[in-house]
Scaffold this motif. Sequence first.
Motif, PDB file in Angstrom:
ATOM      1  N   LYS A 271       0.866  -1.183   0.000  1.00  0.00           N
ATOM      2  CA  LYS A 271       0.000   0.000   0.000  1.00  0.00           C
ATOM      3  C   LYS A 271       0.897   1.226   0.000  1.00  0.00           C
ATOM      4  CE  LYS A 271      -3.892  -2.122   2.481  1.00  0.00           C
ATOM      5  NZ  LYS A 271      -4.778  -2.037   3.677  1.00  0.00           N
ATOM      6  N   ASP A 272       0.640   2.145  -0.918  1.00  0.00           N
ATOM      7  CA  ASP A 272       1.468   3.339  -1.021  1.00  0.00           C
ATOM      8  C   ASP A 272       1.321   4.163   0.258  1.00  0.00           C
ATOM      9  OD1 ASP A 272       2.600   5.849  -1.598  1.00  0.00           O
ATOM     10  OD2 ASP A 272       2.199   5.603  -3.733  1.00  0.00           O
ATOM     11  N   PRO A 273       2.415   4.343   1.015  1.00  0.00           N
ATOM     12  CA  PRO A 273       2.321   5.089   2.285  1.00  0.00           C
ATOM     13  C   PRO A 273       1.881   6.536   2.081  1.00  0.00           C
ATOM     14  CG  PRO A 273       4.607   4.730   1.666  1.00  0.00           C
ATOM     15  CD  PRO A 273       3.785   3.884   0.756  1.00  0.00           C
ATOM     16  N   ASN A 274       2.181   7.104   0.908  1.00  0.00           N
ATOM     17  CA  ASN A 274       1.744   8.478   0.645  1.00  0.00           C
ATOM     18  C   ASN A 274       0.231   8.573   0.525  1.00  0.00           C
ATOM     19  OD1 ASN A 274       4.289   9.977   0.449  1.00  0.00           O
ATOM     20  ND2 ASN A 274       4.705   8.636  -1.279  1.00  0.00           N
ATOM     21  N   LEU A 275      -0.382   7.558  -0.081  1.00  0.00           N
ATOM     22  CA  LEU A 275      -1.850   7.533  -0.177  1.00  0.00           C
ATOM     23  C   LEU A 275      -2.474   7.358   1.202  1.00  0.00           C
ATOM     24  CD1 LEU A 275      -2.486   5.376  -3.384  1.00  0.00           C
ATOM     25  CD2 LEU A 275      -2.907   7.825  -3.092  1.00  0.00           C
ATOM     26  N   LEU A 276      -1.871   6.489   2.013  1.00  0.00           N
ATOM     27  CA  LEU A 276      -2.369   6.290   3.381  1.00  0.00           C
ATOM     28  C   LEU A 276      -2.289   7.590   4.172  1.00  0.00           C
ATOM     29  CD1 LEU A 276      -0.686   2.867   4.291  1.00  0.00           C
ATOM     30  CD2 LEU A 276      -3.036   3.252   3.532  1.00  0.00           C
ATOM     31  N   LEU A 277      -1.216   8.338   3.950  1.00  0.00           N
ATOM     32  CA  LEU A 277      -1.027   9.600   4.659  1.00  0.00           C
ATOM     33  C   LEU A 277      -1.995  10.663   4.157  1.00  0.00           C
ATOM     34  CD1 LEU A 277       0.634  11.237   6.694  1.00  0.00           C
ATOM     35  CD2 LEU A 277       2.327  11.630   4.888  1.00  0.00           C
ATOM     36  N   ALA A 278      -2.153  10.747   2.851  1.00  0.00           N
ATOM     37  CA  ALA A 278      -3.019  11.768   2.252  1.00  0.00           C
ATOM     38  C   ALA A 278      -4.477  11.563   2.640  1.00  0.00           C
ATOM     39  CB  ALA A 278      -2.870  11.755   0.737  1.00  0.00           C
ATOM     40  N   THR A 279      -4.882  10.308   2.809  1.00  0.00           N
ATOM     41  CA  THR A 279      -6.276  10.013   3.147  1.00  0.00           C
ATOM     42  C   THR A 279      -6.529   9.970   4.651  1.00  0.00           C
ATOM     43  OG1 THR A 279      -5.808   7.627   2.985  1.00  0.00           O
ATOM     44  CG2 THR A 279      -6.690   8.726   1.011  1.00  0.00           C
ATOM     45  N   GLY A 280      -5.480  10.189   5.454  1.00  0.00           N
ATOM     46  CA  GLY A 280      -5.658  10.257   6.901  1.00  0.00           C
ATOM     47  C   GLY A 280      -5.640   8.928   7.617  1.00  0.00           C
TER      48      GLY A 280
ATOM     49  N   ALA B 198      12.966  12.642   0.953  1.00  0.00           N
ATOM     50  CA  ALA B 198      12.242  13.883   0.665  1.00  0.00           C
ATOM     51  C   ALA B 198      11.968  14.000  -0.836  1.00  0.00           C
ATOM     52  CB  ALA B 198      13.053  15.078   1.151  1.00  0.00           C
ATOM     53  N   VAL B 199      12.890  13.502  -1.654  1.00  0.00           N
ATOM     54  CA  VAL B 199      12.718  13.538  -3.112  1.00  0.00           C
ATOM     55  C   VAL B 199      11.457  12.786  -3.518  1.00  0.00           C
ATOM     56  CG1 VAL B 199      13.716  12.839  -5.323  1.00  0.00           C
ATOM     57  CG2 VAL B 199      15.190  13.774  -3.535  1.00  0.00           C
ATOM     58  N   GLU B 200      11.261  11.597  -2.962  1.00  0.00           N
ATOM     59  CA  GLU B 200      10.101  10.767  -3.297  1.00  0.00           C
ATOM     60  C   GLU B 200       8.805  11.381  -2.767  1.00  0.00           C
ATOM     61  OE1 GLU B 200      11.692   6.257  -3.116  1.00  0.00           O
ATOM     62  OE2 GLU B 200      12.232   7.500  -1.387  1.00  0.00           O
ATOM     63  N   ILE B 201       8.864  11.924  -1.558  1.00  0.00           N
ATOM     64  CA  ILE B 201       7.670  12.539  -0.972  1.00  0.00           C
ATOM     65  C   ILE B 201       7.233  13.746  -1.798  1.00  0.00           C
ATOM     66  CG2 ILE B 201       6.738  13.720   1.063  1.00  0.00           C
ATOM     67  CD1 ILE B 201       8.832  12.058   2.710  1.00  0.00           C
ATOM     68  N   GLU B 202       8.197  14.582  -2.161  1.00  0.00           N
ATOM     69  CA  GLU B 202       7.886  15.782  -2.942  1.00  0.00           C
ATOM     70  C   GLU B 202       7.397  15.440  -4.340  1.00  0.00           C
ATOM     71  OE1 GLU B 202      11.515  17.958  -2.697  1.00  0.00           O
ATOM     72  OE2 GLU B 202      11.300  18.351  -0.540  1.00  0.00           O
ATOM     73  N   ALA B 203       7.941  14.375  -4.939  1.00  0.00           N
ATOM     74  CA  ALA B 203       7.506  13.952  -6.269  1.00  0.00           C
ATOM     75  C   ALA B 203       6.048  13.497  -6.241  1.00  0.00           C
ATOM     76  CB  ALA B 203       8.402  12.831  -6.793  1.00  0.00           C
ATOM     77  N   PHE B 204       5.687  12.731  -5.199  1.00  0.00           N
ATOM     78  CA  PHE B 204       4.292  12.279  -5.064  1.00  0.00           C
ATOM     79  C   PHE B 204       3.369  13.475  -4.857  1.00  0.00           C
ATOM     80  CE2 PHE B 204       0.549  11.113  -2.702  1.00  0.00           C
ATOM     81  CZ  PHE B 204       0.130   9.935  -3.299  1.00  0.00           C
TER      82      PHE B 204
ATOM     83  N   ALA C  73      -0.945  16.703  -3.658  1.00  0.00           N
ATOM     84  CA  ALA C  73      -1.211  16.305  -2.273  1.00  0.00           C
ATOM     85  C   ALA C  73      -0.498  17.236  -1.301  1.00  0.00           C
ATOM     86  CB  ALA C  73      -0.756  14.865  -2.045  1.00  0.00           C
ATOM     87  N   ASP C  74      -1.086  17.400  -0.141  1.00  0.00           N
ATOM     88  CA  ASP C  74      -0.567  18.312   0.887  1.00  0.00           C
ATOM     89  C   ASP C  74       0.453  17.600   1.770  1.00  0.00           C
ATOM     90  OD1 ASP C  74      -0.467  20.703   2.385  1.00  0.00           O
ATOM     91  OD2 ASP C  74      -1.893  19.900   3.843  1.00  0.00           O
ATOM     92  N   LEU C  75       1.494  17.014   1.138  1.00  0.00           N
ATOM     93  CA  LEU C  75       2.483  16.240   1.875  1.00  0.00           C
ATOM     94  C   LEU C  75       3.860  16.886   1.787  1.00  0.00           C
ATOM     95  CD1 LEU C  75       1.596  12.590   0.730  1.00  0.00           C
ATOM     96  CD2 LEU C  75       0.540  13.964   2.534  1.00  0.00           C
ATOM     97  N   ILE C  76       4.612  16.794   2.880  1.00  0.00           N
ATOM     98  CA  ILE C  76       5.977  17.326   2.911  1.00  0.00           C
ATOM     99  C   ILE C  76       6.859  16.394   3.748  1.00  0.00           C
ATOM    100  CG2 ILE C  76       5.273  19.749   2.673  1.00  0.00           C
ATOM    101  CD1 ILE C  76       5.754  20.031   5.726  1.00  0.00           C
ATOM    102  N   SER C  77       8.156  16.626   3.665  1.00  0.00           N
ATOM    103  CA  SER C  77       9.097  15.945   4.556  1.00  0.00           C
ATOM    104  C   SER C  77       9.281  16.793   5.805  1.00  0.00           C
ATOM    105  CB  SER C  77      10.441  15.755   3.851  1.00  0.00           C
ATOM    106  OG  SER C  77      11.453  15.450   4.792  1.00  0.00           O
ATOM    107  N   ALA C  78       9.175  16.143   6.960  1.00  0.00           N
ATOM    108  CA  ALA C  78       9.402  16.851   8.222  1.00  0.00           C
ATOM    109  C   ALA C  78      10.884  16.900   8.573  1.00  0.00           C
ATOM    110  CB  ALA C  78       8.632  16.171   9.351  1.00  0.00           C
ATOM    111  N   GLY C  79      11.703  16.166   7.806  1.00  0.00           N
ATOM    112  CA  GLY C  79      13.149  16.173   8.046  1.00  0.00           C
ATOM    113  C   GLY C  79      13.761  14.807   7.840  1.00  0.00           C
ATOM    114  N   GLY C  80      15.036  14.794   7.416  1.00  0.00           N
ATOM    115  CA  GLY C  80      15.755  13.547   7.198  1.00  0.00           C
ATOM    116  C   GLY C  80      16.273  12.962   8.491  1.00  0.00           C
ATOM    117  N   ILE C  81      16.378  11.627   8.534  1.00  0.00           N
ATOM    118  CA  ILE C  81      16.848  10.926   9.730  1.00  0.00           C
ATOM    119  C   ILE C  81      18.137  10.152   9.461  1.00  0.00           C
ATOM    120  CG2 ILE C  81      16.253   9.303  11.568  1.00  0.00           C
ATOM    121  CD1 ILE C  81      14.522  11.887  11.442  1.00  0.00           C
TER     122      ILE C  81
END
Length: 267
Positions: A70-79, A89-95, A101-109
């Motif tokens: 399951k695409d984690p970005n879709l899970l995040l976008a749908t709540g 961050a590259v993958e998150i921003e591309a999605f 979608a209202d998604l961002i990176s909160a920071g690299g680990i």
Amino acid sequence: MLSIKKITAVLITALSIILSAASSQASDLKIAASSMPDAQIIDSIRGELASYGINLIITTVEPIGSKNYKDPNLLLATGEIDAHFCQSAVEIEAFASEHNADLISAGGIFLRPMNIYSAKYKSIYSVPDIGQAIIPANYEGRALAVLNASGLIKLKAGTGYNGNYDSIEKIEKGYKIMTLPEDNMIQQLNLFDLAVLSQEYAIKAKLNPVKNAVFSEPKDSPYAESVGIRKSDINKFEIKMLMKALRSDKTKKFIESRYGGLIIPSY
């Protein structure tokens, strides 16, 4: 006058009420994470988050291509989740760009470095003035950025990690740079002076990313594994405490001691 036993009983009862109330007020934080090492790192901060009244719930993300993926970005976008820890961050921003979608990176680990290897030389500084280097076709921009950081080439200003061969302003040692699929690269390493490989393919080629690399990708790479969140949650208490715990000295020591340099803290 109350006896010591009665006072103790009253204090225990009061403490139980306080703990019960705190437990009932604990907030859930649902995170999707890759099984290794992401979920392991997240699990290591469970106790710290609990001290802030946050109940951590980890969902393991299945490998891409599996029937349960399951695409984690879709899970995040749908709540369905509050954050994910399995992409850069590259993958998150591309999605986010592709799906509005209202998604961002909160920071690299942490970063799985893309390194430079050589079958002929022990150091980036001992390579000859003329030679051949190969880079992976699927990560051309990232590989060129690594070569740029090493000093072997100079990219045009503003190129960043989005470059191609035309982005090269200067090749310091007159090198010829070839682009090949990584599957082909690992079969031909001995034919070239230098090779830029992702960690996955370096391991396939039986190279140790810690011992065999002659140059390692800088830790501030945008390809560091990052925490994905909804932009509207950037100031949410649970997210702030999550990032505080993940970017702590304690977590840095956990990463360094547990994974032996295969991944490195990126903060």
